[in-house]
Write a protein that holds these residues in place. Sequence first.
Motif, short mmCIF file in Angstrom:
data_model
loop_
_atom_site.label_atom_id
_atom_site.label_comp_id
_atom_site.label_asym_id
_atom_site.label_seq_id
_atom_site.Cartn_x
_atom_site.Cartn_y
_atom_site.Cartn_z
N GLU A 83 -6.66 1.38 6.63
CA GLU A 83 -7.94 1.47 6.23
C GLU A 83 -8.22 -0.14 5.64
O GLU A 83 -9.52 -0.60 6.05
CB GLU A 83 -7.97 2.43 5.13
N GLU A 84 -7.66 -0.76 4.88
CA GLU A 84 -7.81 -2.06 4.35
C GLU A 84 -7.61 -3.05 5.38
O GLU A 84 -8.35 -4.00 5.30
CB GLU A 84 -6.48 -2.40 3.51
N ARG A 127 -9.66 -6.91 5.03
CA ARG A 127 -9.35 -7.36 3.92
C ARG A 127 -7.61 -8.16 4.03
O ARG A 127 -7.03 -8.58 3.00
CB ARG A 127 -9.15 -6.26 2.79
N LEU A 170 -3.54 4.17 4.14
CA LEU A 170 -4.21 2.86 3.28
C LEU A 170 -4.17 1.73 3.73
O LEU A 170 -5.29 0.92 3.66
CB LEU A 170 -3.78 3.15 1.79
N LYS A 191 -10.98 -2.96 7.26
CA LYS A 191 -12.06 -3.55 6.44
C LYS A 191 -12.20 -5.01 6.47
O LYS A 191 -12.95 -5.58 5.64
CB LYS A 191 -11.98 -2.79 4.94
N LEU A 249 -4.08 -10.93 1.88
CA LEU A 249 -4.62 -9.55 1.45
C LEU A 249 -5.23 -9.38 0.02
O LEU A 249 -4.84 -10.04 -0.76
CB LEU A 249 -3.25 -8.69 1.78
N ARG A 250 -5.68 -8.21 -0.02
CA ARG A 250 -6.51 -7.67 -1.29
C ARG A 250 -5.76 -6.50 -1.53
O ARG A 250 -5.88 -5.58 -0.70
CB ARG A 250 -7.80 -7.78 -1.17
N GLN A 251 -5.44 -6.10 -2.85
CA GLN A 251 -5.04 -4.95 -3.39
C GLN A 251 -6.15 -4.86 -4.56
O GLN A 251 -5.83 -5.17 -5.60
CB GLN A 251 -3.54 -5.10 -3.95
N TYR A 289 0.78 -1.15 0.08
CA TYR A 289 0.07 0.03 0.04
C TYR A 289 0.99 1.22 0.12
O TYR A 289 1.93 1.32 0.50
CB TYR A 289 -1.03 0.05 1.15
#
Length: 142
Positions: A33-34, A39, A30, A37, A61-63, A25
Motif C-alpha cells: 500500500e505504501e 512513499r 501495508l 502511494k 521511505l516514509r513511516q 511495515y
Amino acid sequence: MSKPAAADAPPSVRLDKWLWAARFYKTRALAVEEIGKGRVQINGQAAKASREVKLGDCLSLRQGEVAREVWVRGLSSIRGPAPVAQLLYEETPESLLRRAQQAQARRLAPEPAASITQGRPTKLDRRRLAQWDRWSAELPDA
C-alpha cells in the motif's frame, strides 16, 4: 554445458518482501500500500512492489510522519527477530539527523490537538458554561 541461472545472477528480493522482513511495515499488504502511494523510492526513482532490491540500493521511505533514507546491507525474504532485521539496512547520517530534528521539534511544539483529553462538552458542561454569562460578578448597591 550452461551455468545455472542463480549462480551468475546477483541476489535480489522483492521490495515489498524486503520492507516487511526488515520490519519497516507490519504486513506485506501495508508495504504494498505504501509503495503504491509513492512513499517508497529506490535510488531516487519510483518503485513498484515487485521491484527487485539489491545490496547497496538506497531506499527512501516514509513511516507515518517519519521520512527515512536507508542503504540495503543485507537481503532476506523471511521476517526474523528485530535485531536480525536491523542488520539488513543502515540509515544514512543525514536521515538520522533529520529524524532527530523532527523529534526535537515535536517535543518543543507538540500538536495542539494531542493535548485534548476530552471530546466535545456534554450537555451538562454546556449548561454550566451558559450559566457563567447569566450572572454578574458585581456587588449590589447598598
